[in-house]
Design a protein around this motif. Structure first.
Motif, short mmCIF file in Angstrom:
data_model
loop_
_atom_site.label_atom_id
_atom_site.label_comp_id
_atom_site.label_asym_id
_atom_site.label_seq_id
_atom_site.Cartn_x
_atom_site.Cartn_y
_atom_site.Cartn_z
N GLU A 180 49.02 49.41 -12.14
CA GLU A 180 48.72 50.83 -11.88
C GLU A 180 48.43 51.10 -10.40
O GLU A 180 48.26 52.24 -10.00
CB GLU A 180 47.50 51.26 -12.72
CG GLU A 180 46.12 50.78 -12.25
CD GLU A 180 45.77 49.34 -12.63
OE1 GLU A 180 46.71 48.52 -12.77
OE2 GLU A 180 44.58 49.03 -12.75
N ASN A 195 44.86 51.39 -4.49
CA ASN A 195 44.19 50.09 -4.40
C ASN A 195 43.01 50.22 -3.42
O ASN A 195 43.21 50.31 -2.22
CB ASN A 195 45.20 49.07 -3.88
CG ASN A 195 44.55 47.75 -3.48
OD1 ASN A 195 43.47 47.41 -3.96
ND2 ASN A 195 45.22 47.01 -2.62
N SER A 196 41.81 50.24 -3.96
CA SER A 196 40.64 50.29 -3.05
C SER A 196 39.96 48.94 -2.93
O SER A 196 39.26 48.67 -1.96
CB SER A 196 39.64 51.35 -3.52
OG SER A 196 39.10 51.00 -4.78
N ASN A 197 40.15 48.07 -3.91
CA ASN A 197 39.49 46.75 -3.85
C ASN A 197 40.00 45.90 -2.70
O ASN A 197 39.22 45.20 -2.05
CB ASN A 197 39.68 45.98 -5.16
CG ASN A 197 38.94 46.61 -6.31
OD1 ASN A 197 38.02 47.38 -6.11
ND2 ASN A 197 39.35 46.29 -7.53
N GLY A 243 40.67 42.18 -10.43
CA GLY A 243 41.34 42.67 -11.64
C GLY A 243 41.96 41.56 -12.46
O GLY A 243 42.06 40.40 -12.03
N GLY A 244 42.32 41.92 -13.69
CA GLY A 244 43.08 41.00 -14.54
C GLY A 244 42.29 39.83 -15.11
O GLY A 244 42.88 38.84 -15.53
N GLY A 292 38.10 44.07 -12.05
CA GLY A 292 38.77 45.07 -11.22
C GLY A 292 37.96 46.27 -10.80
O GLY A 292 38.25 46.91 -9.79
N ASN A 293 36.93 46.61 -11.58
CA ASN A 293 36.19 47.82 -11.22
C ASN A 293 35.51 47.65 -9.86
O ASN A 293 34.90 46.61 -9.59
CB ASN A 293 35.16 48.16 -12.29
CG ASN A 293 35.74 49.05 -13.37
OD1 ASN A 293 36.38 50.05 -13.06
ND2 ASN A 293 35.54 48.69 -14.62
P1 AMP Z 1 40.86 45.22 -14.70
O1 AMP Z 1 39.72 44.30 -14.39
O2 AMP Z 1 42.15 44.76 -14.11
O3 AMP Z 1 40.95 45.49 -16.17
O4 AMP Z 1 40.52 46.60 -14.00
C1 AMP Z 1 39.38 47.34 -14.37
C2 AMP Z 1 39.44 48.71 -13.78
O5 AMP Z 1 39.41 48.62 -12.37
C3 AMP Z 1 40.69 49.49 -14.13
O6 AMP Z 1 40.33 50.84 -14.35
C4 AMP Z 1 41.54 49.36 -12.90
O7 AMP Z 1 42.44 50.41 -12.75
C5 AMP Z 1 40.51 49.31 -11.79
N1 AMP Z 1 41.04 48.54 -10.69
C6 AMP Z 1 41.58 47.31 -10.76
N2 AMP Z 1 41.98 46.89 -9.55
C7 AMP Z 1 41.70 47.88 -8.69
C8 AMP Z 1 41.90 48.04 -7.29
N3 AMP Z 1 42.45 47.10 -6.56
N4 AMP Z 1 41.45 49.18 -6.72
C9 AMP Z 1 40.88 50.14 -7.46
N5 AMP Z 1 40.66 50.04 -8.77
C10 AMP Z 1 41.09 48.94 -9.40
#
Ligand code: AMP
Ligand code: MG
Length: 391
Positions: A180, A195-197, A243-244, A292-293
């Motif tokens: 996403e 992508n803010s992370n 994330g992931g 990811g949050n």
């Molecule tokens: P995840 O841990 O991949 O399931 O992500 C958890 C939440 O964090 C989801 O709502 C993602 O869209 C958001 N997220 C994941 N990676 C990033 C990123 N690099 N920048 C901003 N938000 C993110």
């Protein structure tokens, strides 16, 4: 699931120190000394006047003194002060033989024939810095493990060190995962977010003096993630992914890390946010998979990644929590996990900030610290002492 303190100990236990390098002091700000530094001089190196005035012998009972010499800073006095004599002396200049006190210009009156009358009643202060009173020659002035700040730069200059041995900085790779995600220069289309992370992690590393190696965004599929992880592992001492790592159908990070030869040491920590944090090693390399949050990323980095980097670069006293009182009552949803929430440290104590959970990035921009809330807490009274850590 392990507690945060245990997780931190595990991480720190895996840190291997990197080799040393020599840097000119002018390039060493923010680095950590890898060797003790000893002074090659007394500081001050000679008995030195702390004022502009007149050097006399404190035991001389005279009131009016003949000026026998002028001693600006940098001049070696040529004469010895005898009874009824003084030398006109400037701040930083060497005291002449026979003198042990400086009467300030303000406490003297000019008399004819190059004489001065001293107000001896104000003579309690000697206005002299004694040789070696700050530092003795051979004394330890800076310990190995000291962070080099401007004041350490001055100290190094004072003892004649123009090059210093410091621990090499780790190479740190950053990968954002998520199909996403788009990079910030793009306008997200339906279903996408920026992508803010990635930029935040790069900035967090920058704050520790480390230029990150940003690898990019890995889409949520095994092949793409694996290619990027393999490259990240080849090129870095530390690899950070965001994330992931949760239990969703498209969360592949843990599996990919294992496929790439990473030994997973833990994959759940009893913290909120940050529960699915993954930590592993491959030889001397450290690998962090952060949830990811954005708030999770910030918190988990500060709790585990920053202390690991501090230890790796040899810092003697890494970032620590400090204890301060809450300045208002605070109610929170009780959790079995330890919680971390954004707060504002201000005059008098800690002000909690309205916080909606791990996706509430905006709250962090209003905070200057995070507070730790013990598990099982649902109410904190004003005045409660809590642990906070500036961010
Ligand atoms: P995840 O841990 O991949 O399931 O992500 C958890 C939440 O964090 C989801 O709502 C993602 O869209 C958001 N997220 C994941 N990676 C990033 C990123 N690099 N920048 C901003 N938000 C993110
Ligand atoms: Mg994801």
């Amino acid at each position: 699931m392990i507690k945060a303190t245990k997780a931190l100990n595990i991480v720190l236990g895996q840190v291997c120190s990197l080799g040393l390098e020599t840097l000119p002091v002018s390039a060493a700000l923010g680095r950590v000394l890898a060797k003790n530094i000893y002074s090659d001089v007394n500081i001050p190196p000679f008995n030195r006047s702390a004022m502009d005035g007149f050097a006399i012998n404190s035991k001389d009972p005279a009131e009016v003194f003949a000026v026998i010499e002028d001693i600006p800073a940098g001049k070696v006095p040529g004469k010895t002060i005898k009874s009824g004599e003084c030398a006109r002396i400037m701040t930083g200049a060497m005291l002449p033989k026979g003198a042990d006190q400086v009467i300030r210009v303000e406490d003297s009156i000019k008399e004819p024939a190059n004489k001065v009358k001293m107000r001896r009643s104000v003579a309690g202060r000697k206005n002299v810095a004694q040789r070696g009173e700050d530092v003795k020659k051979g004394e330890l002035v800076l310990r190995s493990g000291t962070l080099i700040r401007p004041q350490e730069v001055a100290m190094l200059a004072t003892v004649g060190k123009t090059n210093v041995k410091v621990v090499r900085l780790p190479k740190v790779g950053v990968i954002s995962t998520g199909s996403e995600l788009v990079e910030p220069i793009f306008k997200p289309t339906t279903g996408q977010i920026r992508n803010s992370n990635g930029p935040m992690l790069i900035a967090q590393l920058q704050r520790l003096g480390i230029e990150a190696n940003y690898l990019g965004i890995a889409k949520d599929n095994i092949k793409a993630t694996k290619a990027m992880v393999a490259q990240g592992l080849r090129e870095n001492d530390i690899l950070i992914l965001s994330g992931g790592v949760s239990v969703g159908d498209y969360d592949f990070v843990k599996e990919v890390l294992q496929d790439c030869g990473v030994k997973i040491i833990f994959n759940k920590v009893a913290i909120k946010p940050g529960k699915p944090t993954v930590f592993g090693t491959k030889r001397n390399k450290l690998i962090f998979g952060l949830p990811g949050n954005p708030v999770s990323v910030l918190v988990v980095f500060e709790l585990f990644v920053a202390p690991a980097i501090s230890k790796m670069i040899g810092k003697e006293s890494p970032e620590a929590f400090i204890s301060l009182p809450l300045i208002t009552d605070h109610s929170c949803k009780s959790s079995k996990r330890e919680q971390y929430q954004p707060v504002l440290i201000k005059q008098g104590g800690v002000q909690p900030i309205d916080f909606h959970g791990s996706a509430h990035m905006f709250a962090l921009t209003k905070a200057n610290a995070i507070m730790r809330i013990k598990s099982g807490t649902n109410e904190l009274k004003k005045g409660t002492i809590i642990d906070v850590r500036p961010i």
